[in-house]
Design an enzyme around this catalytic site. Structure first.
Site, short mmCIF file in Angstrom:
data_model
loop_
_atom_site.label_atom_id
_atom_site.label_comp_id
_atom_site.label_asym_id
_atom_site.label_seq_id
_atom_site.Cartn_x
_atom_site.Cartn_y
_atom_site.Cartn_z
N GLU A 70 1.09 -1.28 -0.26
CA GLU A 70 0.07 0.11 -0.20
C GLU A 70 0.69 1.18 -0.03
O GLU A 70 1.72 1.27 0.69
CB GLU A 70 -0.92 -0.11 1.40
CG GLU A 70 -1.80 1.21 1.66
CD GLU A 70 -2.49 1.66 0.28
OE1 GLU A 70 -3.39 0.89 -0.54
OE2 GLU A 70 -2.43 2.90 0.05
N ASP A 97 5.33 2.47 -3.31
CA ASP A 97 4.59 2.62 -4.63
C ASP A 97 4.96 1.37 -5.35
O ASP A 97 6.07 0.73 -5.48
CB ASP A 97 5.27 3.77 -5.32
CG ASP A 97 4.38 4.12 -6.48
OD1 ASP A 97 4.15 3.41 -7.47
OD2 ASP A 97 3.69 5.36 -6.70
N ASP A 119 -7.03 2.16 -8.64
CA ASP A 119 -7.41 3.40 -8.94
C ASP A 119 -7.55 3.41 -10.40
O ASP A 119 -6.58 3.19 -11.02
CB ASP A 119 -6.28 4.53 -8.48
CG ASP A 119 -6.35 4.76 -6.88
OD1 ASP A 119 -7.25 4.09 -6.19
OD2 ASP A 119 -5.36 5.09 -6.04
N1 SAM Z 1 -7.80 -2.91 -2.89
C1 SAM Z 1 -8.53 -2.42 -1.77
C2 SAM Z 1 -10.27 -2.85 -1.93
O1 SAM Z 1 -10.68 -3.43 -3.11
O2 SAM Z 1 -10.83 -2.49 -0.95
C3 SAM Z 1 -8.45 -0.71 -1.81
C4 SAM Z 1 -9.16 -0.12 -3.21
S1 SAM Z 1 -8.57 1.66 -3.29
C5 SAM Z 1 -9.42 2.02 -4.49
C6 SAM Z 1 -6.83 1.42 -4.09
C7 SAM Z 1 -5.73 1.50 -3.13
O3 SAM Z 1 -4.51 1.29 -4.21
C8 SAM Z 1 -5.46 2.72 -2.47
O4 SAM Z 1 -5.46 2.54 -1.06
C9 SAM Z 1 -4.34 3.19 -2.98
O5 SAM Z 1 -3.58 4.10 -1.85
C10 SAM Z 1 -3.50 2.01 -3.14
N2 SAM Z 1 -2.61 2.42 -4.40
C11 SAM Z 1 -2.94 2.97 -5.65
N3 SAM Z 1 -1.82 3.13 -6.46
C12 SAM Z 1 -0.93 2.69 -5.67
C13 SAM Z 1 0.62 2.32 -6.23
N4 SAM Z 1 1.07 2.84 -7.30
N5 SAM Z 1 1.24 1.54 -5.18
C14 SAM Z 1 0.60 1.17 -3.90
N6 SAM Z 1 -0.57 1.50 -3.72
C15 SAM Z 1 -1.37 2.13 -4.56
#
Ligand code: SAM
Length: 214
Positions: A70, A97, A119
């Site tokens: 995360e 990241d 996202d």
């Molecule tokens: N997977 C969870 C769910 O389905 O309930 C959370 C979905 S949320 C829309 C997307 C998550 O991905 C967020 O917590 C965001 O911070 C994380 N995220 C987005 N881009 C990322 C990246 N490049 N590296 C790590 N985490 C990332």
């Protein structure tokens, strides 16, 4: 998911035994069996949010090691709090990241990858930031074992269509593609709901899913 900055979250993360610390990430590639102290397979979730999905899977499958990745401290904090309530020996977290996965996992070290409700980054110029983009598939190709699978779920049709279109140019194939996961009895067997899945399916949104391999 981006939560309000929570004061002290970085300190909690820095002190947490559930987190593989940033200072130790460089030494990680090839050492996950040592980190977990066993020879079990390694499954990772990229963009795990508050960690409900991976925590549930880890509880159900003690014979598999899990790593949840995360980007945001404030979100990771929630996953840590869940582990404090119910500690699991086969689950660790990394705050980073996803662009940096190649710095953390050795070639073929990961047995399965999960992406859940990534996202959408709707602007075209941000397409390469989408976690199922060809740029990310190229990174996953390196860390995922040759016969491994990647599973992706979302309720975002545009993102899903994009993800499906990325497969061929990136050299991946679909084993499963569904445009209504929750209506598919077979695929629903053992389905673990993520936070977003629970929220959006309860609003009546169909959930899309693919399972891919090379
Ligand atoms: N997977 C969870 C769910 O389905 O309930 C959370 C979905 S949320 C829309 C997307 C998550 O991905 C967020 O917590 C965001 O911070 C994380 N995220 C987005 N881009 C990322 C990246 N490049 N590296 C790590 N985490 C990332």
């Amino acid at each position: 998911m981006r939560l309000r900055n929570i004061t002290g979250s970085r300190e909690v993360i820095a002190d947490s035994k559930y987190v593989i610390q940033e200072s130790g990430l460089e030494q990680c590639p090839g050492t996950f069996h040592e980190i977990f102290g066993n020879e079990n397979p390694l499954h990772i979730e990229i963009g795990m949010g508050k960690g409900r999905f991976i925590h549930t899977l880890a509880k159900e499958h003690p014979e598999i090691n899990y790593v949840g990745i995360e980007k945001y401290s404030s979100v990771l904090l929630r996953a840590i709090q869940k582990m404090e309530e119910e500690e699991l020996p086969n689950l660790k977290f990394i705050r980073m990241d996803a662009e940096d996965v190649l710095k953390v996992f050795a070639e073929g070290e990961v047995d399965k990858i999960y992406l859940n409700f990534s996202d959408p980054w709707p602007k075209d110029r941000h397409a390469k930031r989408r976690l199922p983009s060809r740029q990310f598939l190229e990174r996953y190709d390196k860390i995922l074992r040759k016969d491994g699978f990647l599973e992706f779920k979302t309720d975002n049709k545009d993102l899903f269509d994009f993800a499906v279109e990325e497969l061929e140019p990136a050299g991946w194939k679909a084993k499963v593609i569904t445009y209504d996961l929750h209506a598919d009895e077979e695929l629903m067997q053992g389905n673990v709901m993520t936070e977003y899945e629970e929220k959006f399916s309860s609003m009546g949104n169909p959930i899309y899913k693919y399972i891919i391999y090379r």
